[in-house]
Design a protein around this motif. Structure first.
Motif, PDB file in Angstrom:
ATOM      1  N   GLU A 133     -13.316   3.005   2.845  1.00  0.00           N
ATOM      2  CA  GLU A 133     -12.611   2.393   1.730  1.00  0.00           C
ATOM      3  C   GLU A 133     -12.039   3.461   0.794  1.00  0.00           C
ATOM      4  N   ALA A 134     -12.791   4.547   0.596  1.00  0.00           N
ATOM      5  CA  ALA A 134     -12.288   5.643  -0.237  1.00  0.00           C
ATOM      6  C   ALA A 134     -11.031   6.251   0.362  1.00  0.00           C
ATOM      7  N   ARG A 135     -10.982   6.369   1.691  1.00  0.00           N
ATOM      8  CA  ARG A 135      -9.791   6.936   2.342  1.00  0.00           C
ATOM      9  C   ARG A 135      -8.587   6.019   2.186  1.00  0.00           C
ATOM     10  N   VAL A 136      -8.803   4.705   2.223  1.00  0.00           N
ATOM     11  CA  VAL A 136      -7.693   3.771   2.065  1.00  0.00           C
ATOM     12  C   VAL A 136      -7.074   3.921   0.676  1.00  0.00           C
ATOM     13  N   VAL A 137      -7.911   4.053  -0.342  1.00  0.00           N
ATOM     14  CA  VAL A 137      -7.426   4.112  -1.718  1.00  0.00           C
ATOM     15  C   VAL A 137      -6.892   5.492  -2.075  1.00  0.00           C
ATOM     16  N   LEU A 138      -7.607   6.545  -1.680  1.00  0.00           N
ATOM     17  CA  LEU A 138      -7.309   7.897  -2.149  1.00  0.00           C
ATOM     18  C   LEU A 138      -6.643   8.780  -1.114  1.00  0.00           C
ATOM     19  N   GLY A 139      -6.430   8.280   0.106  1.00  0.00           N
ATOM     20  CA  GLY A 139      -5.745   9.073   1.124  1.00  0.00           C
ATOM     21  C   GLY A 139      -6.673   9.448   2.263  1.00  0.00           C
ATOM     22  N   GLU A 140      -6.082   9.697   3.418  1.00  0.00           N
ATOM     23  CA  GLU A 140      -6.868  10.031   4.600  1.00  0.00           C
ATOM     24  C   GLU A 140      -7.614  11.350   4.450  1.00  0.00           C
ATOM     25  N   ASP A 141      -7.115  12.241   3.578  1.00  0.00           N
ATOM     26  CA  ASP A 141      -7.777  13.527   3.376  1.00  0.00           C
ATOM     27  C   ASP A 141      -8.783  13.480   2.229  1.00  0.00           C
ATOM     28  N   ALA A 142      -9.149  12.281   1.786  1.00  0.00           N
ATOM     29  CA  ALA A 142     -10.001  12.147   0.606  1.00  0.00           C
ATOM     30  C   ALA A 142     -11.328  12.865   0.776  1.00  0.00           C
ATOM     31  N   ALA A 163       0.809  -1.225   0.000  1.00  0.00           N
ATOM     32  CA  ALA A 163       0.000   0.000   0.000  1.00  0.00           C
ATOM     33  C   ALA A 163       0.845   1.279   0.000  1.00  0.00           C
ATOM     34  N   PRO A 164       1.926   1.390   0.820  1.00  0.00           N
ATOM     35  CA  PRO A 164       2.694   2.644   0.811  1.00  0.00           C
ATOM     36  C   PRO A 164       3.483   2.890  -0.473  1.00  0.00           C
ATOM     37  N   GLN A 165       3.645   1.858  -1.307  1.00  0.00           N
ATOM     38  CA  GLN A 165       4.454   1.999  -2.515  1.00  0.00           C
ATOM     39  C   GLN A 165       3.646   2.481  -3.720  1.00  0.00           C
ATOM     40  N   ILE A 166       2.330   2.577  -3.559  1.00  0.00           N
ATOM     41  CA  ILE A 166       1.475   2.939  -4.684  1.00  0.00           C
ATOM     42  C   ILE A 166       1.705   4.392  -5.082  1.00  0.00           C
ATOM     43  N   GLY A 167       1.873   4.629  -6.401  1.00  0.00           N
ATOM     44  CA  GLY A 167       2.083   5.981  -6.892  1.00  0.00           C
ATOM     45  C   GLY A 167       0.826   6.626  -7.437  1.00  0.00           C
ATOM     46  N   VAL A 168      -0.031   5.833  -8.083  1.00  0.00           N
ATOM     47  CA  VAL A 168      -1.265   6.340  -8.693  1.00  0.00           C
ATOM     48  C   VAL A 168      -2.415   5.450  -8.241  1.00  0.00           C
ATOM     49  N   SER A 169      -3.494   6.072  -7.780  1.00  0.00           N
ATOM     50  CA  SER A 169      -4.673   5.332  -7.334  1.00  0.00           C
ATOM     51  C   SER A 169      -5.839   5.624  -8.268  1.00  0.00           C
ATOM     52  N   ILE A 170      -6.436   4.565  -8.798  1.00  0.00           N
ATOM     53  CA  ILE A 170      -7.625   4.675  -9.639  1.00  0.00           C
ATOM     54  C   ILE A 170      -8.763   4.024  -8.874  1.00  0.00           C
ATOM     55  N   CYS A 171      -9.716   4.821  -8.457  1.00  0.00           N
ATOM     56  CA  CYS A 171     -10.781   4.327  -7.586  1.00  0.00           C
ATOM     57  C   CYS A 171     -12.121   4.505  -8.271  1.00  0.00           C
ATOM     58  N   LEU A 172     -12.792   3.369  -8.521  1.00  0.00           N
ATOM     59  CA  LEU A 172     -14.170   3.422  -8.979  1.00  0.00           C
ATOM     60  C   LEU A 172     -15.078   3.430  -7.752  1.00  0.00           C
ATOM     61  N   ALA A 173     -16.349   3.197  -7.925  1.00  0.00           N
ATOM     62  CA  ALA A 173     -17.284   3.290  -6.807  1.00  0.00           C
ATOM     63  C   ALA A 173     -16.945   2.257  -5.734  1.00  0.00           C
ATOM     64  N   VAL A 174     -16.862   2.712  -4.483  1.00  0.00           N
ATOM     65  CA  VAL A 174     -16.653   1.841  -3.332  1.00  0.00           C
ATOM     66  C   VAL A 174     -17.856   1.960  -2.409  1.00  0.00           C
ATOM     67  N   ARG A 175     -17.907   1.093  -1.410  1.00  0.00           N
ATOM     68  CA  ARG A 175     -19.098   1.018  -0.573  1.00  0.00           C
ATOM     69  C   ARG A 175     -19.123   2.073   0.532  1.00  0.00           C
ATOM     70  N   THR A 176     -17.971   2.367   1.135  1.00  0.00           N
ATOM     71  CA  THR A 176     -17.961   3.233   2.313  1.00  0.00           C
ATOM     72  C   THR A 176     -16.899   4.321   2.177  1.00  0.00           C
ATOM     73  N   PRO A 177     -17.049   5.433   2.896  1.00  0.00           N
ATOM     74  CA  PRO A 177     -15.992   6.464   2.913  1.00  0.00           C
ATOM     75  C   PRO A 177     -14.672   5.938   3.439  1.00  0.00           C
ATOM     76  N   GLY A 221     -12.750  16.329  -1.254  1.00  0.00           N
ATOM     77  CA  GLY A 221     -13.706  16.070  -2.323  1.00  0.00           C
ATOM     78  C   GLY A 221     -13.515  14.784  -3.086  1.00  0.00           C
ATOM     79  N   TRP A 222     -12.629  13.887  -2.613  1.00  0.00           N
ATOM     80  CA  TRP A 222     -12.418  12.604  -3.295  1.00  0.00           C
ATOM     81  C   TRP A 222     -13.432  11.590  -2.736  1.00  0.00           C
ATOM     82  N   ASN A 223     -14.693  11.795  -3.061  1.00  0.00           N
ATOM     83  CA  ASN A 223     -15.775  10.989  -2.497  1.00  0.00           C
ATOM     84  C   ASN A 223     -16.104   9.833  -3.433  1.00  0.00           C
ATOM     85  N   ALA A 224     -15.282   8.801  -3.403  1.00  0.00           N
ATOM     86  CA  ALA A 224     -15.493   7.663  -4.299  1.00  0.00           C
ATOM     87  C   ALA A 224     -16.722   6.859  -3.918  1.00  0.00           C
TER      88      ALA A 224
END
Length: 594
Positions: A443-452, A427-441, A456-459
């Motif tokens: 999960e969005a924070r895990v993929v797109l960052g804690e500040d997602a 997980a820490p080595q990921i450079g680019v995150s592509i996130c489609l629809a997820v179930r919960t906020p 406004g990164w509301n996947a």
């Protein structure tokens, strides 16, 4: 031209000019009306602040009162006059100036004054035309017209308190290619986060449909938020079918630009079941498998998507195949790093040793099924025992070190949680995150960052399927409509030779000896495969016989790679195993050979 034609033309010009003037008068009047509704509350706030300052400092000896007076004057200046009052003041000023000044000037000054007035009027007309011109050409739909009306400051002010939104006031709404955008002023205890939590109240005030996406984020300055209603998309009307001529990943729904993800990045592609991960990844897999210096390896234990690419990529679909291919990739990585010329940061891909993109689909299945895979191995006393081997340590090593060797890891999962679908070391080595629809906020924070969520990164609010957020450190949180690449199109792609280390190749590195990879050991010489050569060198340079487990530390290879190399060397007679399991090289040792 006859006199009637001249008169008709002149009348058309006058009619057009009158219509143009009336239209711009109406637009300017609407603009001033909206600004007055937006800024008059600021004047009332400034007056209350001045009254408070006068009560605190009636003598005016502190800066508090003077500052309040300046703020009141500034607030008043920012409130424009109504159009009728502005025109009346302008006409009165011009009339008084003409009455006082014009009779006293000479004829020459009259001429130049007339020229100056004409130039000023022309410049003002051009400025108004450019300023008020609608460059977008957008026409609101019936739904958008109703929303724009309800977003007007006066309507919002009249109904905000009833909906629990007292202390907020909208600015002037704008219709864009991505929908309606409106600034919202926040008074008192309101913050963008609190306003986001009141989305249901906003939806009720506007009478918006339930399926309409509403985005709320911090404004460009403190005390303001930005409200966006996604009534339309910049990708509307575009053909999203993938073709070799349209090779982008998708289209930005806000700007309409083509979105691409270059090779050489470590990717995380996440989304719940049915969100469209496989479809979104196909344009990327095509790029990774196209070209003489690119190769694709797909780990697919689900045995669905990988089957489409088996004519262009190396596809593994069983736990044993996964462990074996990861061992090969790790050996290839270490081999490249060992012969990488001094001072060179990354490997230069060639046709013989290309850039390798390793795609894991589905990550959670690999973490479960390829973690403890039973293998039979021979002990020092000649007996056979079963040992468990895992692909995860090798994949983690590829994530940490593979970039320099041009071996890139792409991790795909529908369980975007650390430890379940994404390994903690990857997980820490990921450079680019592509996130489609997820179930919960979460999960969005895990993929797109804690500040997602804060940015406004509301996947978790994305529609399904085919819409993604891409966070690479450069993009804004604008949804991307991904292109659709049909299965038949993938199957019809030209065949490519899959990558494998068993393919004979010759590599020459600057300052390094020639290394030839062959399919098996020659009769008189041991195999010179990178891992075999490294293990043999470690055994030969050791002062005493070494144990097999010590070779893992000495060579830096995985246990599986060391085990396979030792088996090759012992089978060929280059290395012998003593009764206690220790290994000794026989080359150049006449006694051992005898």
């Amino acid at each position: 031209m006859s006199q009637s034609q001249v008169w008709r033309t002149h009348r058309q010009y006058v009619t057009t000019a009158a219509r143009w003037t009336a239209d711009h008068w109406r637009k300017e009047a609407d603009r001033r009306r909206a600004l007055r509704a937006e800024r008059k509350p600021l004047v009332r706030d400034a007056r209350r602040a001045l009254a408070t300052a006068r009560a605190i400092d009636p003598e005016g000896v502190t800066p508090l009162r003077h500052r309040a007076e300046r703020e009141l004057r500034t607030a008043k200046r920012r409130v424009p006059d109504p159009m009728w009052l502005f025109a009346t003041k302008t006409a009165a000023a011009l009339g008084i100036a003409g009455y006082v000044w014009l009779p006293q000037v000479s004829a020459r000054a009259w001429v130049w004054s007339a020229v100056a007035v004409v130039a000023a009027v022309t410049a003002f007309t051009v400025w108004v035309a450019v300023r008020e011109r609608d460059t977008t050409g957008l026409k609101p739909t019936a739904e958008e017209s109703a929303l724009l009306k309800r977003l007007q400051p006066q309507h919002w002010k009249d109904h905000a308190e009833q909906r629990g939104l007292a202390g907020t006031l909208t600015g002037r709404p704008k219709l864009t290619e991505a929908g309606i955008v409106c600034a919202v002023r926040l008074d008192g205890q309101w913050t963008p986060t609190k306003l986001r939590a009141a989305e249901d109240h906003i939806r009720a005030l506007l009478g918006a449909r339930t399926s309409l996406r509403i985005q709320i984020k911090a404004g460009k300055q403190g005390g303001w938020a930005e409200l966006t209603l996604r009534t339309r998309s910049a990708a509307d009307g575009d053909d999203l079918t993938w073709t070799p001529e349209r090779r982008s990943l998708g289209i930005d729904t806000v700007t309409g630009e083509q979105v691409t993800v270059p090779l050489g990045e470590r990717l995380l592609i996440a989304g719940r079941s049915g969100a469209g991960k496989s479809v979104a990844s196909r344009p990327l897999l095509y790029d990774a498998s196209e070209g003489a210096t690119n190769a694709l390896v797909i780990i697919d234990l689900k045995r669905v998507e990988g089957r489409l690419w088996d004519h262009r990529a190396r596809v593994t679909s069983t736990p044993h195949e996964v462990v074996d291919v990861v061992d090969e990739l790790e050996t290839e990585m270490l081999d490249r790093l060992s012969i990488l010329p001094k001072g060179q940061d990354t490997w230069t891909p060639t046709a013989d040793r290309p850039r390798i993109t390793v795609v894991v689909d589905e990550g959670a299945e690999v973490m479960t099924a390829a973690d403890k895979v039973p293998y039979e191995t021979e002990t020092s006393d000649g007996k056979t025992r079963t040992v468990n081997r895992s692909a995860l340590p090798g994949l983690e090593s590829l994530a940490r070190m593979g970039r320099a060797a041009c071996i890139d890891l792409w991790w795909m999962t529908q369980k975007p949680t650390i430890g379940d679908g994404i390994p903690k070391q990857i997980a820490p080595q990921i450079g680019v995150s592509i996130c489609l629809a997820v179930r919960t906020p979460a999960e969005a924070r895990v993929v797109l960052g804690e500040d997602a969520q804060a940015k406004g990164w509301n996947a978790d609010e994305l529609p399904v399927p085919g819409v993604a957020l891409i966070r690479d450190g450069k993009r804004k949180p604008d949804p991307v409509k991904v292109r659709y690449m049909d299965k038949a199109v993938v199957i019809a792609l030209p065949d490519r030779t899959p990558w494998s280390r068993t393919v004979a190749t010759t590599v020459e590195a600057a300052g390094a000896p020639t290394l030839t990879l062959v399919k098996g050991p020659a009769p008189d010489e041991p195999a010179t495969d990178g891992a075999v050569a490294r293990v043999l060198k470690a055994i030969e340079t050791a002062d005493e016989p070494v144990r097999q487990k010590d070779l893992v530390t000495l060579t830096g290879l995985s246990k599986g790679a060391v085990s396979k190399a030792v088996k090759t060397l012992t089978t060929g007679g280059t290395v012998i195993r003593a009764l206690d399991g220790r290994l000794t090289a026989t080359r150049g040792d006449d006694t051992a050979a005898a």
